[in-house]
Design a protein around this motif. Structure first.
Motif, PDB file in Angstrom:
ATOM      1  N   TRP A  15      -2.847   2.215   6.483  1.00  0.00           N
ATOM      2  CA  TRP A  15      -1.815   1.488   7.237  1.00  0.00           C
ATOM      3  C   TRP A  15      -1.046   2.454   8.148  1.00  0.00           C
ATOM      4  O   TRP A  15      -0.811   2.163   9.319  1.00  0.00           O
ATOM      5  CB  TRP A  15      -0.862   0.778   6.280  1.00  0.00           C
ATOM      6  CG  TRP A  15       0.252   0.078   7.012  1.00  0.00           C
ATOM      7  CD1 TRP A  15       0.214  -1.152   7.589  1.00  0.00           C
ATOM      8  CD2 TRP A  15       1.560   0.611   7.282  1.00  0.00           C
ATOM      9  NE1 TRP A  15       1.408  -1.431   8.207  1.00  0.00           N
ATOM     10  CE2 TRP A  15       2.247  -0.377   8.035  1.00  0.00           C
ATOM     11  CE3 TRP A  15       2.207   1.792   6.970  1.00  0.00           C
ATOM     12  CZ2 TRP A  15       3.563  -0.184   8.470  1.00  0.00           C
ATOM     13  CZ3 TRP A  15       3.504   1.982   7.413  1.00  0.00           C
ATOM     14  CH2 TRP A  15       4.178   0.995   8.151  1.00  0.00           C
ATOM     15  N   SER A  44      -0.077  -6.275  13.440  1.00  0.00           N
ATOM     16  CA  SER A  44      -0.496  -5.283  12.442  1.00  0.00           C
ATOM     17  C   SER A  44      -0.471  -3.857  12.966  1.00  0.00           C
ATOM     18  O   SER A  44      -0.575  -2.914  12.181  1.00  0.00           O
ATOM     19  CB  SER A  44      -1.911  -5.602  11.954  1.00  0.00           C
ATOM     20  OG  SER A  44      -1.983  -6.895  11.411  1.00  0.00           O
ATOM     21  N   LEU A 208      -8.939  -7.977  11.396  1.00  0.00           N
ATOM     22  CA  LEU A 208      -8.053  -6.952  10.828  1.00  0.00           C
ATOM     23  C   LEU A 208      -8.861  -5.918  10.037  1.00  0.00           C
ATOM     24  O   LEU A 208      -8.531  -4.727  10.051  1.00  0.00           O
ATOM     25  CB  LEU A 208      -6.993  -7.607   9.946  1.00  0.00           C
ATOM     26  CG  LEU A 208      -5.916  -6.674   9.380  1.00  0.00           C
ATOM     27  CD1 LEU A 208      -5.177  -5.936  10.495  1.00  0.00           C
ATOM     28  CD2 LEU A 208      -4.934  -7.452   8.506  1.00  0.00           C
ATOM     29  N   HIS A 228      -3.167  -6.486   2.869  1.00  0.00           N
ATOM     30  CA  HIS A 228      -2.199  -6.794   3.920  1.00  0.00           C
ATOM     31  C   HIS A 228      -1.935  -8.308   3.957  1.00  0.00           C
ATOM     32  O   HIS A 228      -0.781  -8.763   3.936  1.00  0.00           O
ATOM     33  CB  HIS A 228      -2.769  -6.321   5.263  1.00  0.00           C
ATOM     34  CG  HIS A 228      -1.754  -6.139   6.350  1.00  0.00           C
ATOM     35  ND1 HIS A 228      -1.832  -5.127   7.272  1.00  0.00           N
ATOM     36  CD2 HIS A 228      -0.647  -6.853   6.695  1.00  0.00           C
ATOM     37  CE1 HIS A 228      -0.816  -5.220   8.126  1.00  0.00           C
ATOM     38  NE2 HIS A 228      -0.098  -6.269   7.797  1.00  0.00           N
ATOM     39  N   ILE A 254       3.154 -10.027   8.220  1.00  0.00           N
ATOM     40  CA  ILE A 254       2.042  -9.220   8.731  1.00  0.00           C
ATOM     41  C   ILE A 254       2.605  -8.060   9.549  1.00  0.00           C
ATOM     42  O   ILE A 254       2.149  -6.917   9.464  1.00  0.00           O
ATOM     43  CB  ILE A 254       1.095 -10.081   9.602  1.00  0.00           C
ATOM     44  CG1 ILE A 254       0.306 -11.081   8.742  1.00  0.00           C
ATOM     45  CG2 ILE A 254       0.138  -9.202  10.408  1.00  0.00           C
ATOM     46  CD1 ILE A 254      -0.735 -10.479   7.834  1.00  0.00           C
TER      47      ILE A 254
END
Length: 275
Positions: A15, A44, A208, A228, A254
């Protein structure tokens, strides 16, 4: 065998890397999902590009960080672009994700294309339980593009697909990630019953995964994207019980996900692959 805590640390790293690098993700996706998918990627930390023209596909795939191919509403031109981009991704070691929406005998044209795309070795194959089970060679009755099979049933039928990809990701009430790298199955819990009610949720999840694939391994990419979504869905459901408000709050989470939320709410369990 690795531990859940180690995997959560790797999810946090993935992330953070995505926020730092803002990977460019080429999305060849369906007309229902394009806008929502782009918004999810932007929220994101990735940069989406919906390039699905065969005359632009090769040159754009070459500069992309990752590729997402979704067969939801394929046109003839999209089909050409999919083949060009998948081949280009393979030749240039660009990670790519295959989402075989509606795979099965009823939608034979797209299903044949899915079979052809497997030769280009996607990094991750992502789908619902019926799609993944049917792709693995099982006879499953689907309801249009919706699953009639539970994800817990499907993951036990999907091991053969690891011959085509490094990782298989199955979404459902619980999500299951089959990893060639770890020789394990990872169960992801969380989310909300309202997520399947929002158009393009699964399609956006595939994109994603592609975004995370630009910054980490296929297994951690699939796991990170599913976690996520699971965290965002769980937290949104705590605040909203109707579809409209849930959809808005889900997108907010998100966007608001961070390392603290991952550490606090990631709910994963490792299972051994059954022989």
């Amino acid at each position: 065998m690795t531990s859940a805590s180690t995997l959560i640390e790797q999810i946090i790293d993935a992330w953070q890397n995505m926020q730092a690098k803002t990977p460019l993700v080429q999305c060849i996706t369906n007309s229902v999902a394009a806008n929502y998918t782009a918004n999810v990627l932007l929220a994101s930390g990735a940069s989406p590009a919906m390039i699905d023209n065969p005359y632009e596909a090769e040159s754009f795939t070459k500069i992309s960080s990752a590729l997402s191919i979704n067969l939801g509403t394929p046109t003839s031109e999209q089909m050409q672009a999919m083949q060009i981009s998948a081949k280009t991704a393979q030749l240039n070691n660009i990670p790519w994700v295959l989402d075989p929406v509606g795979y099965g005998p009823i939608l034979a044209w797209r299903s044949q294309m899915t079979d052809e795309l497997l030769q280009f070795k996607p990094s991750v194959i992502r789908g619902n339980a019926s799609e993944i089970s049917t792709l693995a060679g099982n006879q499953v009755q689907s309801k249009g593009v919706d699953s009639t099979l539970s994800s817990a049933q499907a993951y036990q039928q999907a091991y053969t697909l690891l011959a085509h990809a490094d990782c298989i990701a199955i979404s459902g009430e619980s999500d299951y990630i089959l990893s060639k790298e770890l020789d394990a199955v990872i169960q992801v819990n969380g989310g909300s019953r309202l997520q399947p009610k929002i158009t393009a949720t699964g399609c956006a999840l595939g994109a994603l995964i592609a975004a995370y694939s630009a910054v980490t391994t296929p297994t951690i990419a699939a796991l990170s994207a599913h976690v996520h979504f699971a965290i965002a869905g769980k937290l949104a459901a705590n605040q909203a019980q109707t579809m409209g408000s849930f959809s808005t709050i889900f997108m907010d989470y998100i966007h608001m996900l961070d390392d603290n939320l991952i550490e606090q709410y990631a709910d994963i369990r490792l299972l051994e692959i059954q022989a």
